[in-house]
Design an enzyme around this catalytic site. Structure first.
Site, PDB file in Angstrom:
ATOM      1  N   LYS A 116       0.808  -1.221   0.000  1.00 43.79           N
ATOM      2  CA  LYS A 116       0.000   0.000   0.000  1.00 43.79           C
ATOM      3  C   LYS A 116       0.845   1.277   0.000  1.00 43.79           C
ATOM      4  O   LYS A 116       0.436   2.292  -0.558  1.00 43.79           O
ATOM      5  CB  LYS A 116      -0.939   0.002   1.200  1.00 43.79           C
ATOM      6  N   GLU A 200      -2.738   7.174   7.915  1.00 44.45           N
ATOM      7  CA  GLU A 200      -3.473   8.133   7.093  1.00 44.45           C
ATOM      8  C   GLU A 200      -4.662   8.705   7.851  1.00 44.45           C
ATOM      9  O   GLU A 200      -5.049   8.215   8.915  1.00 44.45           O
ATOM     10  CB  GLU A 200      -3.883   7.521   5.741  1.00 44.45           C
ATOM     11  N   HIS A 235     -14.450  -4.055   8.037  1.00 45.86           N
ATOM     12  CA  HIS A 235     -13.769  -3.566   6.836  1.00 45.86           C
ATOM     13  C   HIS A 235     -13.849  -4.564   5.685  1.00 45.86           C
ATOM     14  O   HIS A 235     -13.022  -4.553   4.784  1.00 45.86           O
ATOM     15  CB  HIS A 235     -12.303  -3.220   7.120  1.00 45.86           C
ATOM     16  N   ARG A 296      -6.712  -8.376  -9.695  1.00 43.44           N
ATOM     17  CA  ARG A 296      -7.369  -9.666  -9.934  1.00 43.44           C
ATOM     18  C   ARG A 296      -8.839  -9.432 -10.223  1.00 43.44           C
ATOM     19  O   ARG A 296      -9.322  -8.297 -10.134  1.00 43.44           O
ATOM     20  CB  ARG A 296      -7.268 -10.521  -8.673  1.00 43.44           C
TER      21      ARG A 296
HETATM   22  P1  ADP Z   1     -12.859  -8.361  -2.727  1.00 39.22           P
HETATM   23  O1  ADP Z   1     -12.303  -6.978  -2.634  1.00 39.22           O
HETATM   24  O2  ADP Z   1     -12.874  -8.922  -4.108  1.00 39.22           O
HETATM   25  O3  ADP Z   1     -14.127  -8.527  -2.035  1.00 39.22           O
HETATM   26  P2  ADP Z   1     -11.702  -9.711  -0.483  1.00 39.22           P
HETATM   27  O4  ADP Z   1     -10.637  -8.927   0.213  1.00 39.22           O
HETATM   28  O5  ADP Z   1     -13.019  -9.840   0.162  1.00 39.22           O
HETATM   29  O6  ADP Z   1     -11.782  -9.222  -1.987  1.00 39.22           O
HETATM   30  O7  ADP Z   1     -11.093 -11.146  -0.736  1.00 39.22           O
HETATM   31  C1  ADP Z   1     -11.636 -11.980  -1.722  1.00 39.22           C
HETATM   32  C2  ADP Z   1     -11.518 -13.390  -1.293  1.00 39.22           C
HETATM   33  O8  ADP Z   1     -10.176 -13.776  -1.246  1.00 39.22           O
HETATM   34  C3  ADP Z   1     -12.115 -13.676   0.056  1.00 39.22           C
HETATM   35  O9  ADP Z   1     -12.788 -14.909  -0.026  1.00 39.22           O
HETATM   36  C4  ADP Z   1     -10.912 -13.758   0.965  1.00 39.22           C
HETATM   37  O10 ADP Z   1     -11.154 -14.673   2.020  1.00 39.22           O
HETATM   38  C5  ADP Z   1      -9.865 -14.257   0.035  1.00 39.22           C
HETATM   39  N1  ADP Z   1      -8.548 -13.725   0.331  1.00 39.22           N
HETATM   40  C6  ADP Z   1      -8.183 -12.442   0.444  1.00 39.22           C
HETATM   41  N2  ADP Z   1      -6.877 -12.329   0.689  1.00 39.22           N
HETATM   42  C7  ADP Z   1      -6.381 -13.595   0.724  1.00 39.22           C
HETATM   43  C8  ADP Z   1      -5.079 -14.159   0.919  1.00 39.22           C
HETATM   44  N3  ADP Z   1      -4.024 -13.399   1.145  1.00 39.22           N
HETATM   45  N4  ADP Z   1      -4.968 -15.506   0.891  1.00 39.22           N
HETATM   46  C9  ADP Z   1      -6.041 -16.282   0.660  1.00 39.22           C
HETATM   47  N5  ADP Z   1      -7.288 -15.809   0.468  1.00 39.22           N
HETATM   48  C10 ADP Z   1      -7.465 -14.490   0.499  1.00 39.22           C
HETATM   49  P1  ADP Z   2      -7.828  -4.075   2.406  1.00 40.46           P
HETATM   50  O1  ADP Z   2      -6.534  -4.318   1.696  1.00 40.46           O
HETATM   51  O2  ADP Z   2      -7.921  -4.799   3.683  1.00 40.46           O
HETATM   52  O3  ADP Z   2      -8.987  -4.244   1.485  1.00 40.46           O
HETATM   53  P2  ADP Z   2      -8.287  -1.198   2.182  1.00 40.46           P
HETATM   54  O4  ADP Z   2      -7.222  -0.179   2.234  1.00 40.46           O
HETATM   55  O5  ADP Z   2      -8.875  -1.497   0.852  1.00 40.46           O
HETATM   56  O6  ADP Z   2      -7.738  -2.532   2.852  1.00 40.46           O
HETATM   57  O7  ADP Z   2      -9.434  -0.755   3.184  1.00 40.46           O
HETATM   58  C1  ADP Z   2     -10.484  -1.625   3.534  1.00 40.46           C
HETATM   59  C2  ADP Z   2     -11.631  -0.827   4.131  1.00 40.46           C
HETATM   60  O8  ADP Z   2     -11.207  -0.079   5.273  1.00 40.46           O
HETATM   61  C3  ADP Z   2     -12.224   0.198   3.202  1.00 40.46           C
HETATM   62  O9  ADP Z   2     -13.179  -0.335   2.328  1.00 40.46           O
HETATM   63  C4  ADP Z   2     -12.820   1.194   4.187  1.00 40.46           C
HETATM   64  O10 ADP Z   2     -14.072   0.733   4.670  1.00 40.46           O
HETATM   65  C5  ADP Z   2     -11.855   1.174   5.332  1.00 40.46           C
HETATM   66  N1  ADP Z   2     -10.856   2.271   5.208  1.00 40.46           N
HETATM   67  C6  ADP Z   2      -9.691   2.217   4.541  1.00 40.46           C
HETATM   68  N2  ADP Z   2      -9.028   3.391   4.613  1.00 40.46           N
HETATM   69  C7  ADP Z   2      -9.789   4.216   5.352  1.00 40.46           C
HETATM   70  C8  ADP Z   2      -9.672   5.577   5.816  1.00 40.46           C
HETATM   71  N3  ADP Z   2      -8.588   6.312   5.518  1.00 40.46           N
HETATM   72  N4  ADP Z   2     -10.659   6.107   6.563  1.00 40.46           N
HETATM   73  C9  ADP Z   2     -11.743   5.375   6.891  1.00 40.46           C
HETATM   74  N5  ADP Z   2     -11.922   4.082   6.498  1.00 40.46           N
HETATM   75  C10 ADP Z   2     -10.967   3.500   5.736  1.00 40.46           C
END
Ligand code: ADP
Ligand code: ADP
Ligand code: MG
Length: 664
Positions: A116, A200, A235, A296
């Site tokens: 990130k 952040e 989240h 992906r």
């Molecule tokens: P999306 O943003 O597409 O909803 P998610 O973060 O919910 O993605 O993850 C999608 C799927 O992949 C979920 O079923 C989660 O459990 C799985 N997943 C996410 N990260 C990993 C990882 N590092 N290893 C294995 N499975 C993962």
């Molecule tokens: P991940 O890799 O686990 O998906 P993200 O950076 O995409 O992590 O953040 C996941 C979720 O966390 C977001 O969809 C949002 O709900 C919350 N989030 C992330 N950044 C912020 C922020 N700066 N302020 C408030 N909520 C946040």
């Protein structure tokens, strides 16, 4: 196009990819772990190969074995689905080295977006706005604390290698920062093997809006409009829709352009998603920030497919095979509205704790605009090894209101029994007035938790009425049922009374049933419900109670039955069933326990008038359940016991006396 593709994944996404492959005439090879032997996706594929034990680290994450299977079976390409190896650059390189096409972006693009901090730095360089904060290399406590103070609290600490909502900590005050930092580092090290963090600005009321990207190998990059994924718990996304509610065209265009720019910055190829966060604390502003790019296919890709008419898996395959994108940005359709919900094995009321078990009954509704994406059928297990998602329900509507209505109806009709699910939570969430008006943000589910978990008045008594009537009708139809119907016809003068000792969702429930001509009266936990009619045809149960018509499915599964209605499943078991004539132990005067045992239920209270044959007390003795009944009409003078109490043989339970005798 490829002749054959190996799918390095399981469950619903494996089924989803296989479906498109079949349509295109591409041969499919699935790989499966021990726990998935015989699973739906292995049966749908042309070839299925075992790759190891159930834990993902021994099977679905074993890139070496998967590449070897691809070579043995002659697969030309590997589709990684989502999760597992989908964002693993090392695996993509191993595929290339083995001469198998990895369906996804280049390993370099994956790496550029994988962390990130580096991704945010890159976005800043190409002019894509990022959430204000610190994402530098200096990880010193004092430096991070200083940066947090400059940003201004609340701040969010994020693991740079984070994913799946893990490794995040909100900090509200200066004094809490160092403690939260230590915790975030520990979690990041444990989950991702990398303790580095960024800090952040924490947005108080944001929306998660993301852009679907498609890019071919010839320099064409498109966005397929946006999805709103703001309904989240921990989240993590629960409900997703496209397009995002009330996004003005100018904002859509600005976000789309920024997302295309982000993808171009890493020479992106294939399908990907650029996640943005939009501050809506003061209404939907024009301010959006890049959060991360997922390199992906995403879980929620079907909503984009339903509003654009494109098959994203097909385009992943075509792009990997070197084809050109067929449309320009301006030609890309945006029709109607689509919503997806993730049906998971979990208990929303227990902070969404995941649940496992065997799916004893699975039935999906039919609707022309409903798409069900699942990898399970009746008899399959939700195991501890993989994630808890059972299915995705995706609907399309001409507009958002229609999509919500159809989805709400469909959710009410889903039948899932044997494992606890979030189905009724999902239905209640999309039924919230605030969801219908489009007031979505990432705190929505927490804000409306009480209302979502609440049950309408009469919900419990309706459920009991259906459960009991289903049981009675089922017994009449089964071989051991005749006592019920026979006895009623013999008792033409006095209503027959019986007691059903049940367990409903694991909770003891004692119901006194009185048959009074065609009417049946049910008394339980201080409530009285009158049932005028009950019909069980196959699994369809219809009950008329009061003026109302109640409907449910009643599914018998060995020793238990499931009552399915309104997106809920209630497991019903019979603790014991007693016929009125069986015992007449409760004589007038002191009513004593005939055996040593434990009181299960007390059906009467002091001062209550009882009729001959009415149940007084039930107890468990000698591993049997007994019900003591009034031997004559009378009044309860006193009650000496309560439920769960132990009683000795001959111990006083209650005193019944004849009110008329007293007058004399
Ligand atoms: P999306 O943003 O597409 O909803 P998610 O973060 O919910 O993605 O993850 C999608 C799927 O992949 C979920 O079923 C989660 O459990 C799985 N997943 C996410 N990260 C990993 C990882 N590092 N290893 C294995 N499975 C993962
Ligand atoms: P991940 O890799 O686990 O998906 P993200 O950076 O995409 O992590 O953040 C996941 C979720 O966390 C977001 O969809 C949002 O709900 C919350 N989030 C992330 N950044 C912020 C922020 N700066 N302020 C408030 N909520 C946040
Ligand atoms: Mg994310």
């Amino acid at each position: 196009m490829f002749d054959s593709v190996l799918i390095a994944n399981r469950g619903e996404i494996a089924c989803r990819v296989i479906r498109t492959c079949r349509r295109l005439g591409v041969r499919t090879i699935s790989v499966f772990s021990e726990a998935d032997r015989g699973a739906l996706f292995t049966r749908l594929a042309d070839v299925a190969v075992s790759i190891g034990p159930s834990p993902a680290s021994d099977s679905y994450l074993r890139g070496d074995r998967i590449v070897a299977v691809a070579q043995q079976t002659g697969a030309q390409a590997i589709h990684p689905g989502y999760g597992f190896l989908a964002e693993n650059a090392g695996f993509a390189r191993a595929c290339a080295a083995a001469g198998v096409r990895f369906i996804g972006p280049s390993p370099d693009a994956m790496e550029a977006m994988g962390l990130k901090d580096a991704a945010k730095a890159l976005m800043e360089r190409v002019g894509v706005p990022v959430v204000p904060g610190y994402h530098g290399a200096d990880q010193d406590d004092g430096r991070l604390l200083h940066e947090a103070a400059c940003i201004g609290f609340p701040v969010l600490i994020k693991a740079v290698a984070g994913g799946g909502g893990k490794g995040m900590r909100r900090v509200d005050a200066h004094s809490d920062f160092l403690g939260a930092l230590a915790a975030a580092r520990r979690e990041a090290q444990g989950s991702f093997g990398d303790s580095r963090v960024l800090v952040e600005k924490y947005l108080e009321k944001p929306r998660h809006i993301e852009l679907q990207i498609l890019a071919d190998a010839h320099g064409n990059t498109l966005h397929l409009h946006e999805r709103d994924c703001s309904l989240q718990r921990r989240h993590q996304k629960v409900v997703e829709e496209a397009p995002a509610p009330s996004v003005p065209p100018a904002l859509r265009k600005a976000m789309g352009d920024a997302a295309v720019q982000a993808a171009r910055a890493v020479q992106y190829e294939g399908a990907g998603t650029v996640e943005m966060i939009v501050d809506v604390a003061a209404g939907l502003s024009e301010r959006f920030y890049f959060m991360e790019m997922n390199t992906r296919l995403q879980v929620e890709h079907p909503v984009t497919e339903l509003i654009t008419g494109l098959d994203l898996v097909e385009w992943q395959l075509r792009i990997a095979a070197g084809e050109h994108l067929p449309l320009t940005q301006e030609q890309l359709p945006l029709r109607g509205h689509a919503i997806e919900v993730r049906v998971c094995a979990e208990e929303p009321a227990a902070d969404f704790a995941p649940r496992t078990g065997s799916l004893r009954h699975v039935a999906w509704p039919q609707h022309p605009h409903l798409r069900v994406e699942t990898g399970v059928t009746t008899g399959d297990d939700v195991s501890v090894f993989y994630d808890s998602m059972i299915a995705k329900l995706v609907v399309w509507g001409e507009d958002r209101a229609q999509a919500i209505r159809v989805l709400s109806q469909c959710l009410a009709q889903v039948e899932l029994a044997g494992v606890q699910t979030n189905l009724s939570f999902l239905k209640a969430a999309i039924d919230q007035p605030a969801f219908r008006t489009g007031d979505v943000h990432t705190g929505f589910l927490a804000q409306h938790r009480e209302a979502i978990l609440a049950r309408p008045a009469g919900w419990f008594s309706d459920t009991v009425a259906l459960a009991v009537m289903g049981l009675l009708r089922q017994r009449e139809q089964g071989g051991n049922a005749s006592p019920w119907s026979d006895r009623r016809s013999f008792r033409v003068n006095a209503p027959a009374t019986d007691v059903l000792l049940l367990s409903l969702q694991g909770r003891a429930l004692d119901v006194v049933v009185r048959f009074d001509g065609a009417r049946t009266e049910l008394r339980f936990e201080g409530q009285v419900v009158s049932v005028e009619q009950a019909v069980l045809t196959g699994q369809q149960l219809t009950v008329i109670s009061g003026e109302r018509l109640l409907q449910a499915s009643y599914v018998v599964d060995g020793e238990r039955a499931f009552l399915l209605r309104e997106a809920e499943s209630h497991e019903l078991r019979v603790r014991a069933l007693f016929l009125a004539a069986a015992e007449d132990a409760g004589a007038l005067g002191v009513v004593r326990s005939p055996l040593p045992g434990r009181i299960l239920s007390v059906f009467v209270a002091t001062g209550q008038r009882v009729q001959k044959g009415e149940p007084l007390v039930s107890l468990e003795a000698m591993k049997m359940e007994h019900t003591l009944r009034a031997s004559a009409d009378g009044v309860v003078q006193s009650v000496s016991v309560k439920a769960q109490e132990q009683v000795v043989e001959g111990g006083t339970l209650l005193v019944l006396h004849d009110p008329d005798a007293e007058k004399e």
